[in-house]
Design a protein around this motif. Structure first.
Motif, PDB file in Angstrom:
ATOM      1  N   SER A 121      -2.872   4.749 -28.049  1.00 24.21           N
ATOM      2  CA  SER A 121      -3.946   3.785 -27.869  1.00 24.21           C
ATOM      3  C   SER A 121      -3.407   2.533 -27.179  1.00 24.21           C
ATOM      4  N   SER A 122      -4.314   1.744 -26.639  1.00 26.23           N
ATOM      5  CA  SER A 122      -3.899   0.516 -25.961  1.00 26.23           C
ATOM      6  C   SER A 122      -3.264  -0.461 -26.943  1.00 26.23           C
TER       7      SER A 122
ATOM      8  N   ASN B  70      -1.438   5.321 -21.585  1.00 24.54           N
ATOM      9  CA  ASN B  70      -2.822   5.352 -22.046  1.00 24.54           C
ATOM     10  C   ASN B  70      -3.479   6.709 -21.789  1.00 24.54           C
TER      11      ASN B  70
ATOM     12  N   THR C 298      -6.567  -3.514 -24.020  1.00 23.29           N
ATOM     13  CA  THR C 298      -7.680  -2.562 -24.145  1.00 23.29           C
ATOM     14  C   THR C 298      -8.637  -2.705 -22.965  1.00 23.29           C
TER      15      THR C 298
ATOM     16  N   ARG D 290       0.197  10.058 -31.694  1.00 21.77           N
ATOM     17  CA  ARG D 290      -0.733   9.025 -32.127  1.00 21.77           C
ATOM     18  C   ARG D 290      -0.183   8.282 -33.342  1.00 21.77           C
TER      19      ARG D 290
END
Length: 288
Positions: free
Chosen positions: A126-127, A121, A283, A24
Protein backbone atom coordinates in the motif's frame (compact mmCIF):
# COMPACT_ATOMS: atom_id res chain seq x y z
CA UNK A 1 -6.97 -41.83 -17.97
CA UNK A 2 -8.79 -39.52 -15.66
CA UNK A 3 -8.91 -35.88 -16.86
CA UNK A 4 -7.18 -33.42 -14.57
CA UNK A 5 -9.62 -31.05 -12.89
CA UNK A 6 -8.99 -27.40 -13.67
CA UNK A 7 -8.99 -25.07 -10.62
CA UNK A 8 -11.97 -22.83 -10.40
CA UNK A 9 -11.79 -19.05 -10.54
CA UNK A 10 -12.51 -18.91 -6.82
CA UNK A 11 -9.61 -21.25 -6.08
CA UNK A 12 -7.25 -19.20 -8.22
CA UNK A 13 -8.38 -16.03 -6.43
CA UNK A 14 -7.78 -17.62 -3.03
CA UNK A 15 -4.30 -18.76 -4.09
CA UNK A 16 -3.46 -15.28 -5.35
CA UNK A 17 -4.65 -13.79 -2.08
CA UNK A 18 -2.43 -16.17 -0.12
CA UNK A 19 0.60 -15.14 -2.18
CA UNK A 20 -0.26 -11.47 -1.63
CA UNK A 21 -0.76 -11.65 2.12
CA UNK A 22 2.96 -12.00 2.91
CA UNK A 23 4.18 -8.86 1.13
CA UNK A 24 1.12 -7.00 2.37
CA UNK A 25 1.89 -7.99 5.96
CA UNK A 26 5.60 -7.12 5.67
CA UNK A 27 5.40 -4.37 3.10
CA UNK A 28 6.95 -1.68 5.27
CA UNK A 29 9.99 -3.88 5.94
CA UNK A 30 10.42 -4.69 2.23
CA UNK A 31 10.46 -1.01 1.31
CA UNK A 32 12.87 -0.24 4.16
CA UNK A 33 15.14 -3.07 2.97
CA UNK A 34 15.13 -1.62 -0.56
CA UNK A 35 16.03 1.85 0.73
CA UNK A 36 18.89 0.48 2.84
CA UNK A 37 20.21 -1.62 -0.06
CA UNK A 38 20.08 1.45 -2.31
CA UNK A 39 22.36 3.22 0.16
CA UNK A 40 25.15 0.84 -0.82
CA UNK A 41 25.70 3.05 -3.87
CA UNK A 42 27.04 5.73 -1.51
CA UNK A 43 27.99 3.45 1.39
CA UNK A 44 31.47 4.91 1.84
CA UNK A 45 29.94 8.37 2.10
CA UNK A 46 27.76 7.12 4.93
CA UNK A 47 30.68 5.49 6.75
CA UNK A 48 33.04 8.43 6.36
CA UNK A 49 30.30 10.87 7.35
CA UNK A 50 29.28 8.85 10.40
CA UNK A 51 32.85 8.46 11.65
CA UNK A 52 34.63 11.50 10.25
CA UNK A 53 32.09 14.20 11.03
CA UNK A 54 32.19 13.93 14.83
CA UNK A 55 35.97 13.70 14.82
CA UNK A 56 36.40 16.81 12.66
CA UNK A 57 33.75 18.86 14.44
CA UNK A 58 34.77 18.06 18.00
CA UNK A 59 38.51 18.22 17.39
CA UNK A 60 38.07 21.43 15.43
CA UNK A 61 36.10 22.98 18.27
CA UNK A 62 38.50 21.66 20.90
CA UNK A 63 41.54 23.14 19.15
CA UNK A 64 39.79 26.24 17.85
CA UNK A 65 36.71 27.80 19.36
CA UNK A 66 36.85 26.02 22.73
CA UNK A 67 40.46 27.18 23.14
CA UNK A 68 39.29 30.78 22.78
CA UNK A 69 36.23 30.38 24.98
CA UNK A 70 38.12 29.19 28.04
CA UNK A 71 35.43 30.15 30.55
CA UNK A 72 32.60 27.68 31.26
CA UNK A 73 29.17 28.19 29.71
CA UNK A 74 26.39 29.15 32.10
CA UNK A 75 23.73 26.66 31.05
CA UNK A 76 20.76 27.40 33.25
CA UNK A 77 21.94 27.11 36.85
CA UNK A 78 24.93 24.97 35.90
CA UNK A 79 28.38 25.81 34.56
CA UNK A 80 29.75 23.37 31.97
CA UNK A 81 32.85 23.38 29.71
CA UNK A 82 32.09 24.85 26.31
CA UNK A 83 32.89 21.68 24.38
CA UNK A 84 30.64 19.63 26.63
CA UNK A 85 27.83 22.12 26.02
CA UNK A 86 28.18 21.94 22.23
CA UNK A 87 28.60 18.16 21.80
CA UNK A 88 24.94 17.07 22.31
CA UNK A 89 23.72 19.71 19.86
CA UNK A 90 26.21 18.53 17.24
CA UNK A 91 24.97 14.98 17.71
CA UNK A 92 21.40 16.12 17.04
CA UNK A 93 22.59 18.16 14.07
CA UNK A 94 24.21 15.05 12.58
CA UNK A 95 20.87 13.22 12.65
CA UNK A 96 19.01 16.16 11.13
CA UNK A 97 21.68 16.49 8.43
CA UNK A 98 21.17 12.83 7.46
CA UNK A 99 17.40 13.38 7.43
CA UNK A 100 17.78 16.36 5.10
CA UNK A 101 19.54 14.05 2.63
CA UNK A 102 17.39 10.91 2.88
CA UNK A 103 14.00 12.62 2.84
CA UNK A 104 14.57 14.87 -0.17
CA UNK A 105 16.22 13.58 -3.35
CA UNK A 106 15.53 9.85 -2.74
CA UNK A 107 11.83 10.71 -2.36
CA UNK A 108 11.96 12.80 -5.52
CA UNK A 109 13.66 9.91 -7.32
CA UNK A 110 10.96 7.49 -6.20
CA UNK A 111 8.24 9.63 -7.75
CA UNK A 112 9.90 11.28 -10.76
CA UNK A 113 13.36 10.14 -11.82
CA UNK A 114 13.47 6.40 -11.09
CA UNK A 115 9.76 6.02 -10.26
CA UNK A 116 10.29 2.93 -8.12
CA UNK A 117 7.45 3.98 -5.81
CA UNK A 118 5.05 3.19 -8.65
CA UNK A 119 6.62 -0.25 -8.98
CA UNK A 120 6.09 -0.84 -5.27
CA UNK A 121 2.51 0.36 -5.58
CA UNK A 122 1.82 -2.09 -8.44
CA UNK A 123 2.50 -4.94 -6.00
CA UNK A 124 0.35 -5.72 -2.95
CA UNK A 125 2.13 -2.95 -1.02
CA UNK A 126 0.00 0.00 0.00
CA UNK A 127 1.03 3.62 -0.38
CA UNK A 128 1.09 3.99 3.40
CA UNK A 129 3.54 1.10 3.69
CA UNK A 130 5.76 2.74 1.09
CA UNK A 131 5.87 5.97 3.11
CA UNK A 132 6.52 4.03 6.31
CA UNK A 133 9.32 2.07 4.63
CA UNK A 134 11.05 5.26 3.48
CA UNK A 135 10.95 6.52 7.07
CA UNK A 136 12.35 3.26 8.45
CA UNK A 137 15.13 3.13 5.87
CA UNK A 138 16.21 6.68 6.67
CA UNK A 139 15.97 5.92 10.39
CA UNK A 140 18.44 3.07 9.95
CA UNK A 141 21.04 5.43 8.50
CA UNK A 142 20.37 8.03 11.20
CA UNK A 143 20.83 5.37 13.85
CA UNK A 144 24.27 4.47 12.48
CA UNK A 145 25.36 8.11 12.32
CA UNK A 146 24.09 8.99 15.79
CA UNK A 147 25.48 5.84 17.41
CA UNK A 148 28.93 6.52 15.91
CA UNK A 149 28.74 10.13 17.09
CA UNK A 150 27.66 9.08 20.58
CA UNK A 151 30.46 6.50 20.87
CA UNK A 152 33.09 9.05 19.88
CA UNK A 153 31.70 11.60 22.33
CA UNK A 154 32.01 9.21 25.24
CA UNK A 155 35.54 8.18 24.30
CA UNK A 156 36.55 11.79 23.72
CA UNK A 157 35.06 13.22 26.90
CA UNK A 158 36.17 10.34 29.12
CA UNK A 159 39.67 11.84 28.80
CA UNK A 160 38.75 15.54 28.64
CA UNK A 161 36.11 15.79 31.35
CA UNK A 162 36.18 12.67 33.52
CA UNK A 163 33.20 12.44 35.84
CA UNK A 164 31.27 15.33 34.27
CA UNK A 165 29.19 13.22 31.89
CA UNK A 166 26.49 10.74 32.90
CA UNK A 167 26.99 7.49 30.97
CA UNK A 168 24.03 5.86 32.73
CA UNK A 169 21.63 8.04 30.75
CA UNK A 170 23.94 9.24 27.97
CA UNK A 171 22.90 6.42 25.64
CA UNK A 172 19.44 8.01 25.50
CA UNK A 173 20.96 10.66 23.23
CA UNK A 174 20.86 8.02 20.47
CA UNK A 175 17.04 7.62 20.33
CA UNK A 176 16.66 11.36 20.95
CA UNK A 177 18.89 12.03 17.95
CA UNK A 178 16.87 9.70 15.73
CA UNK A 179 13.66 11.37 16.91
CA UNK A 180 15.16 14.78 16.12
CA UNK A 181 15.98 13.62 12.60
CA UNK A 182 12.46 12.30 12.12
CA UNK A 183 10.88 15.46 13.51
CA UNK A 184 12.69 17.48 10.86
CA UNK A 185 12.80 14.89 8.09
CA UNK A 186 9.30 13.41 7.99
CA UNK A 187 7.57 16.77 7.34
CA UNK A 188 10.30 17.40 4.78
CA UNK A 189 9.43 14.05 3.16
CA UNK A 190 5.83 15.20 2.88
CA UNK A 191 7.02 18.36 1.17
CA UNK A 192 9.34 16.42 -1.14
CA UNK A 193 6.47 14.10 -2.08
CA UNK A 194 4.36 17.07 -3.13
CA UNK A 195 6.98 18.48 -5.54
CA UNK A 196 6.37 17.71 -9.21
CA UNK A 197 9.60 19.24 -10.58
CA UNK A 198 12.96 20.03 -9.01
CA UNK A 199 13.51 23.78 -9.28
CA UNK A 200 16.01 24.17 -6.49
CA UNK A 201 13.51 23.83 -3.64
CA UNK A 202 15.78 21.56 -1.61
CA UNK A 203 18.67 23.99 -1.89
CA UNK A 204 16.38 26.71 -0.52
CA UNK A 205 15.43 24.45 2.38
CA UNK A 206 19.12 23.99 3.22
CA UNK A 207 19.88 27.70 3.05
CA UNK A 208 16.79 29.24 4.62
CA UNK A 209 15.57 26.49 6.98
CA UNK A 210 18.45 24.20 7.96
CA UNK A 211 21.21 26.81 8.28
CA UNK A 212 19.24 29.37 10.36
CA UNK A 213 18.05 26.49 12.54
CA UNK A 214 21.64 25.32 12.99
CA UNK A 215 22.94 28.78 13.86
CA UNK A 216 20.10 30.11 16.02
CA UNK A 217 18.86 27.07 17.96
CA UNK A 218 21.22 27.17 20.91
CA UNK A 219 23.81 25.00 19.19
CA UNK A 220 26.90 27.07 20.02
CA UNK A 221 25.53 29.21 22.86
CA UNK A 222 22.46 29.22 25.11
CA UNK A 223 19.33 30.40 23.36
CA UNK A 224 18.73 33.01 26.05
CA UNK A 225 21.73 35.09 24.96
CA UNK A 226 19.99 35.88 21.67
CA UNK A 227 17.65 38.87 21.39
CA UNK A 228 14.01 37.96 21.84
CA UNK A 229 13.21 38.58 18.18
CA UNK A 230 15.60 35.75 17.22
CA UNK A 231 14.78 33.29 19.98
CA UNK A 232 11.57 32.20 18.22
CA UNK A 233 13.72 30.32 15.69
CA UNK A 234 14.90 28.05 18.47
CA UNK A 235 11.43 27.68 19.97
CA UNK A 236 10.01 26.19 16.76
CA UNK A 237 13.19 24.31 15.85
CA UNK A 238 13.34 20.54 16.48
CA UNK A 239 17.11 20.99 16.89
CA UNK A 240 16.75 23.14 20.01
CA UNK A 241 14.22 20.83 21.63
CA UNK A 242 16.38 17.78 20.90
CA UNK A 243 19.58 19.54 22.04
CA UNK A 244 17.98 20.42 25.36
CA UNK A 245 16.99 16.80 25.89
CA UNK A 246 20.47 15.69 24.84
CA UNK A 247 22.07 17.98 27.43
CA UNK A 248 19.80 16.60 30.13
CA UNK A 249 20.85 13.00 29.48
CA UNK A 250 24.49 13.78 28.68
CA UNK A 251 25.64 15.92 31.58
CA UNK A 252 22.52 16.30 33.69
CA UNK A 253 21.41 19.81 32.76
CA UNK A 254 18.82 20.93 35.34
CA UNK A 255 15.50 21.27 33.51
CA UNK A 256 11.94 21.51 34.76
CA UNK A 257 10.25 18.11 34.21
CA UNK A 258 7.40 19.91 32.45
CA UNK A 259 9.86 21.20 29.85
CA UNK A 260 11.12 17.68 29.23
CA UNK A 261 7.53 16.73 28.41
CA UNK A 262 7.20 19.79 26.15
CA UNK A 263 10.43 19.01 24.27
CA UNK A 264 9.49 15.35 23.78
CA UNK A 265 5.89 16.10 22.81
CA UNK A 266 6.95 18.72 20.27
CA UNK A 267 9.29 16.28 18.51
CA UNK A 268 6.63 13.56 18.52
CA UNK A 269 3.94 15.88 17.16
CA UNK A 270 6.18 16.94 14.27
CA UNK A 271 7.02 13.32 13.48
CA UNK A 272 3.49 11.92 13.69
CA UNK A 273 1.90 14.91 11.99
CA UNK A 274 4.47 14.79 9.19
CA UNK A 275 3.91 11.07 8.70
CA UNK A 276 0.13 11.46 8.48
CA UNK A 277 0.56 14.21 5.88
CA UNK A 278 3.21 12.23 3.97
CA UNK A 279 1.01 9.13 3.79
CA UNK A 280 -1.82 11.19 2.33
CA UNK A 281 0.47 12.77 -0.25
CA UNK A 282 1.91 9.37 -1.21
CA UNK A 283 -1.62 7.94 -1.56
CA UNK A 284 -2.73 10.85 -3.75
CA UNK A 285 0.30 10.73 -6.05
CA UNK A 286 0.45 6.96 -6.42
CA UNK A 287 -3.24 6.84 -7.31
CA UNK A 288 -2.60 8.82 -10.50
Amino acid sequence: MRAQTQPSLEQLRDEAMQWGRKPRARGTWYVAEHMVRAMRAYGWTIIVGALGQPILYLLGLAVGLAAIIAVPIQDGSQEVPYLLFVAPALLMTAAISVASEEFTYPVMAGFKWRRYFYGFNASPLSSGQIANGVVMGASARMLVAVAAYCAFIWIFFAFLYPGQTTPATGWLSIPIGVLAGLAFGVPLMAYAGSIEDDKGQFALVQRFVFMPMFLFSGTFYPLTVLPLWLQWIGWISPLWHASELGRVVTYGKPVDPAMIVVHSAYLLVLTVGGLVLARRIFTRRLAK
